[in-house]
Design a protein around this motif. Structure first.
Motif, PDB file in Angstrom:
ATOM      1  N   GLY A   1       0.791  -1.218   0.000  1.00  0.00           N
ATOM      2  CA  GLY A   1       0.000   0.000   0.000  1.00  0.00           C
ATOM      3  C   GLY A   1       0.826   1.271   0.000  1.00  0.00           C
ATOM      4  O   GLY A   1       0.415   2.284   0.561  1.00  0.00           O
ATOM      5  N   GLY A   2       2.012   1.216  -0.606  1.00  0.00           N
ATOM      6  CA  GLY A   2       2.870   2.396  -0.692  1.00  0.00           C
ATOM      7  C   GLY A   2       3.683   2.687   0.561  1.00  0.00           C
ATOM      8  O   GLY A   2       4.279   3.759   0.672  1.00  0.00           O
ATOM      9  N   VAL A   3       3.714   1.742   1.502  1.00  0.00           N
ATOM     10  CA  VAL A   3       4.411   1.953   2.769  1.00  0.00           C
ATOM     11  C   VAL A   3       5.357   0.784   3.036  1.00  0.00           C
ATOM     12  O   VAL A   3       5.029  -0.369   2.762  1.00  0.00           O
ATOM     13  CB  VAL A   3       3.397   2.061   3.941  1.00  0.00           C
ATOM     14  N   VAL A   4       6.545   1.101   3.590  1.00  0.00           N
ATOM     15  CA  VAL A   4       7.477   0.075   4.038  1.00  0.00           C
ATOM     16  C   VAL A   4       7.155  -0.219   5.508  1.00  0.00           C
ATOM     17  O   VAL A   4       7.048   0.703   6.322  1.00  0.00           O
ATOM     18  CB  VAL A   4       8.942   0.542   3.915  1.00  0.00           C
ATOM     19  N   TYR A   5       7.016  -1.504   5.811  1.00  0.00           N
ATOM     20  CA  TYR A   5       6.772  -1.936   7.191  1.00  0.00           C
ATOM     21  C   TYR A   5       7.968  -2.731   7.676  1.00  0.00           C
ATOM     22  O   TYR A   5       8.477  -3.593   6.962  1.00  0.00           O
ATOM     23  CB  TYR A   5       5.518  -2.810   7.277  1.00  0.00           C
ATOM     24  N   ILE A   6       8.407  -2.419   8.883  1.00  0.00           N
ATOM     25  CA  ILE A   6       9.490  -3.154   9.529  1.00  0.00           C
ATOM     26  C   ILE A   6       8.916  -3.778  10.786  1.00  0.00           C
ATOM     27  O   ILE A   6       8.449  -3.057  11.678  1.00  0.00           O
ATOM     28  CB  ILE A   6      10.669  -2.232   9.863  1.00  0.00           C
ATOM     29  N   ASP A   7       8.918  -5.104  10.804  1.00  0.00           N
ATOM     30  CA  ASP A   7       8.324  -5.840  11.929  1.00  0.00           C
ATOM     31  C   ASP A   7       6.909  -5.337  12.205  1.00  0.00           C
ATOM     32  O   ASP A   7       6.499  -5.156  13.359  1.00  0.00           O
ATOM     33  CB  ASP A   7       9.201  -5.753  13.178  1.00  0.00           C
ATOM     34  N   GLY A   8       6.151  -5.054  11.127  1.00  0.00           N
ATOM     35  CA  GLY A   8       4.765  -4.645  11.241  1.00  0.00           C
ATOM     36  C   GLY A   8       4.529  -3.166  11.486  1.00  0.00           C
ATOM     37  O   GLY A   8       3.394  -2.697  11.461  1.00  0.00           O
TER      38      GLY A   8
END
Length: 184
Positions: A103-110
């Motif tokens: 969705g256009g976002v980087v997630y790190i460990d959620g």
């Protein structure tokens, strides 16, 4: 005792050049080297033809941190695809973390990663993947126009040449390469 000024000037010149070459080789190999930016993959942070100083000593005593811009040798996967030149990208994921782009976002460990340095939000999906020990996820700041980890995988720590620290060309953009600060 008087100094001997009878040495041939050609011999002196050759000695000076030899010492200079050895010192230059040593500095470039172990301390720092200049690199240029050949593509738009790091826009807006780095522009095509920017010249950078890449510091090589720091990672002998510590590990790369999220947000640092690094130069690295082509991974085995990149070499299989015909790429042999060094790459420059931003460290996003650290060993042991789970990374996802959605969705256009980087997630790190959620948790979403705040990124005010990218050209546009990524228009692709990636992961989730858990980063192995001694490897990293690197992404270009121009996310939608960057051949980076979302396309070919992890960068082994041994492939990292050094960290971009100073832009020395063009003159109107001279300065340190600022790294973002992330909330703890």
């Amino acid at each position: 005792m008087p100094e001997n000024h009878n040495e041939n000037p050609w011999v002196e010149t050759l000695k000076t050049l030899a010492i200079s070459a050895v010192l230059a080789f040593g500095v470039r190999t172990f301390v720092a080297e200049a690199r240029y930016i050949p593509s738009t993959s790091m826009l807006p942070t780095l522009e095509v033809n920017d010249r950078l100083l890449v510091e090589k000593v720091g990672y002998r005593f510590g590990s790369p941190e999220r947000g640092e811009i690094v130069v690295f040798e082509a991974t085995e996967e990149l070499q299989r695809q015909g790429y042999n030149d060094a790459f420059i990208k931003r460290i996003i994921g650290l060993p042991g973390e789970t990374i996802e782009v959605s969705g256009g976002v980087v997630y790190i460990d959620g948790e979403p990663l705040a990124e005010d340095y990218i050209a546009d939000q990524p228009e692709y999906q990636f992961g989730p993947v858990t980063i192995p020990d001694d490897q990293y996820i690197v992404l270009g700041d121009n996310r939608n126009n960057s051949l980076d980890s979302h396309a070919w995988g992890f960068v082994p720590a041994d492939n990292i040449i050094g960290r971009a620290t100073i832009r020395f060309w063009p003159f109107d953009r001279i300065g340190t390469i600022e790294e973002p600060s992330y909330p703890e």
